[in-house]
Write an enzyme that holds these catalytic residues in place. Structure first.
Site, PDB file in Angstrom:
ATOM      1  N   TYR A 108      -6.398  -8.396  32.030  1.00  0.00           N
ATOM      2  CA  TYR A 108      -6.823  -7.521  30.927  1.00  0.00           C
ATOM      3  C   TYR A 108      -6.400  -6.082  31.194  1.00  0.00           C
ATOM      4  CZ  TYR A 108     -10.108 -10.924  28.896  1.00  0.00           C
ATOM      5  OH  TYR A 108     -10.675 -12.012  28.292  1.00  0.00           O
ATOM      6  N   TYR A 147      -7.858 -16.605  34.326  1.00  0.00           N
ATOM      7  CA  TYR A 147      -8.002 -15.516  35.287  1.00  0.00           C
ATOM      8  C   TYR A 147      -9.189 -15.759  36.208  1.00  0.00           C
ATOM      9  CZ  TYR A 147     -11.405 -13.563  31.842  1.00  0.00           C
ATOM     10  OH  TYR A 147     -12.440 -13.383  30.967  1.00  0.00           O
ATOM     11  N   ARG A 157     -11.740 -18.477  34.937  1.00  0.00           N
ATOM     12  CA  ARG A 157     -12.032 -18.727  33.531  1.00  0.00           C
ATOM     13  C   ARG A 157     -10.879 -19.486  32.887  1.00  0.00           C
ATOM     14  NH1 ARG A 157     -14.934 -16.387  29.830  1.00  0.00           N
ATOM     15  NH2 ARG A 157     -15.173 -18.593  29.442  1.00  0.00           N
ATOM     16  N   HIS A 160      -8.717 -18.264  27.176  1.00  0.00           N
ATOM     17  CA  HIS A 160      -9.588 -18.101  26.007  1.00  0.00           C
ATOM     18  C   HIS A 160      -9.252 -16.807  25.291  1.00  0.00           C
ATOM     19  CE1 HIS A 160     -11.560 -15.935  29.307  1.00  0.00           C
ATOM     20  NE2 HIS A 160     -11.963 -15.086  28.369  1.00  0.00           N
ATOM     21  N   HIS A 162     -11.388 -13.922  22.993  1.00  0.00           N
ATOM     22  CA  HIS A 162     -12.700 -13.486  22.502  1.00  0.00           C
ATOM     23  C   HIS A 162     -12.600 -13.153  21.015  1.00  0.00           C
ATOM     24  CE1 HIS A 162     -14.464 -12.887  26.591  1.00  0.00           C
ATOM     25  NE2 HIS A 162     -13.208 -12.692  26.923  1.00  0.00           N
TER      26      HIS A 162
HETATM   27 FE   LIG Z   1     -12.323 -13.041  28.852  1.00  0.00          FE
END
Ligand SMILES: [Fe+2]
Lengths: 261, 216
Positions: A108, A147, A157, A160, A162
């Protein structure tokens, strides 16, 4: 995996995750411990903010190019599209969808994300659009990577995206996540598994070859059903049978629920 | 490719209500970008008494939750919602919603670990509870509040009422809250500067003084 699953849930407990799900460590100190207070939907909850943001441009829905660098994000191009619907299957038009995601490497753009995955200077990982008159939305992006996170040793995770939706009323406000099919990390992810098992498939997009564009991008379809302002309050089954819900019966249902918790 | 005529077999399949998931730790650049956050709900021409709402979100250890997101929804100074479902029964029909007030706010936490909104004190609004409420009862002035954070698998819904408002005593939603816990929903006036009153509303997620959260 053994986990403590709390009894406190807002909304349908066969659909919505509990606040306490201790395999997801951050829930332990942030989940309420006292029963929720059941309240009817008043005018305050049956109204809501509408689109709320006035200036959305078409570029906002193109995450492959909206970094403003003139360059294109690296990764497998994907089209994510579907409809926003209410519980009766009617479209929710002109509602705001805001999305954020990791880049193709799972990183991110955020000061709190410091794992050594590479950043992509041409990818911000944020997008937004309004659903159209028939409830359709559409984003162009790149497929996000998985990640790592620090929830437990070697925690990752699953890939995905959000999603945040305002919907037509305060009761329809939703923040959730889209997942991709056949990801071996699903079974290991406490956030995904905090959702009751029968409802988990609702968070998984499906591959749709009619959305795929030749020599351009793969197509994924995901319809999103929001609670509507006409929703039946979540009460004991016997009270939902009655058409008139008086304050007295609401209070009685609250007591019964508290007793159960 | 020619389009095929829709038939019963292609009727839309409603997948069921989407479950919530946590907002996680990485929403900042999206939900709080400059034109997505809404700390200031008022314009110069907005009608009503200016107030500032501020507070912190505290976890079960009393530590401030620095990565929380707060959203609010409220009526205008005359008690009108900027929404078509507010059909303004009764005497309020004469007052259209203030075009200079949407009533939606969104704030992250500032360098002091606090959220804040510059808004107006809302008017009283009808109870008008679903499915049908013909009582004509009114609700005390209040602001709907939703809390999002890493560690919250679903948002938490609560309400802010004004501690100095006598209408609270007859509010039909407060009446559903155990009396000993009602004070957790009361914002208290802490100061007043030149532009208006400042109300403090801390949200305690867990433990002593835990805020009342609603299920609706
Ligand atoms: Fe996330």
């Amino acid at each position: 995996m053994i986990t403590t699953i709390g009894a406190i849930v807002r909304g349908d407990r066969e659909v919505f995750p509990p606040y306490l799900y201790d395999a997801y460590r951050s829930t332990i100190k942030r989940s309420p411990r006292l029963p929720l207070v059941d309240v009817p939907l008043t005018l305050s909850e049956r109204t809501g903010p509408g689109p709320a943001i006035s200036a959305i441009t078409p570029e906002d829905a193109d995450l492959t190019r909206n970094a403003g660098t003139g360059g294109e994000a690296i990764g497998q191009r994907i089209i994510v599209t579907g409809r926003v619907l209410d519980e009766r299957g009617a479209p929710v038009p002109h509602t705001l969808l805001e999305i954020w995601q990791a880049n193709a490497a799972g990183r991110y753009v955020h000061r709190a994300d410091q794992w050594p995955g590479p950043l992509d200077p041409n990818f911000l990982g944020i997008g937004r659009c309004l659903s159209d008159a028939d409830g359709f939305y559409r984003f162009l992006s790149i497929r996000p990577g998985a990640y790592p996170w620090k929830n437990h040793p070697n925690a990752w995770r699953p890939a995905h995206i959000h999603f945040s939706l305002l919907g037509p009323s305060w009761v329809s406000r939703l923040v959730t996540q889209l997942y991709f099919p056949d990801d071996p990390l699903h079974a290991l992810d406490p956030i995904f598994n905090a959702v009751p098992a029968p409802a988990r498939p609702r968070l998984i997009a499906r591959y749709d070859h009619s959305v795929t564009e030749p020599e351009w991008a793969l197509g994924w379809r995901w319809d999103i059903v929001l609670r509507g302002p006409d929703a039946t309050p979540f009460e004991a089954p016997q009270s939902s049978q009655t058409s008139q819900t008086s304050q007295v019966s609401q209070a009685a249902a609250t007591t019964a629920k508290e007793g159960a918790q | 490719m020619s389009a095929t005529t829709p038939t019963a077999t292609t009727a839309p399949i409603t997948p069921g209500i989407a479950p919530s998931q946590t907002v996680g730790p990485f929403f900042l650049n999206c939900l709080l970008r400059e034109d997505a956050r809404r700390n200031v709900l008022v314009q110069p021409v907005t009608a009503g008494q200016r107030i500032r709402i501020e507070g912190r979100v505290l976890d079960g250890d009393g530590e401030p939750v620095l990565d929380a997101l707060i959203e609010i929804w409220q009526a205008d100074a005359a008690g009108r919602y900027h929404h078509p479902a507010d059909t303004s029964a009764g005497t309020r029909a004469a007052t259209p919603p203030d075009p200079a007030f949407i009533g939606f706010g969104r704030s992250g936490m500032d360098e002091n670990g606090a959220y804040w909104f510059d808004t107006i004190r809302p008017g009283a609004v009808p109870f008008d509870a679903a499915p049908a409420d013909q009582s004509g009862r009114m609700q005390a002035p209040h602001i709907c509040v939703m809390v999002f954070a890493r560690g919250l698998l679903n948002s938490l819904a609560t309400r802010l009422y004004f501690a100095d408002d006598p209408a609270n005593d007859a509010d039909p939603v407060l009446a559903l809250v155990p009396a000993a816990r009602r004070e957790t929903l009361l914002a208290r006036r802490v100061s007043s500067d030149g532009s208006g009153a400042v109300y403090r509303f801390d949200i305690i997620l867990q433990g002593a003084g835990e805020t009342v959260f609603f299920n609706f």
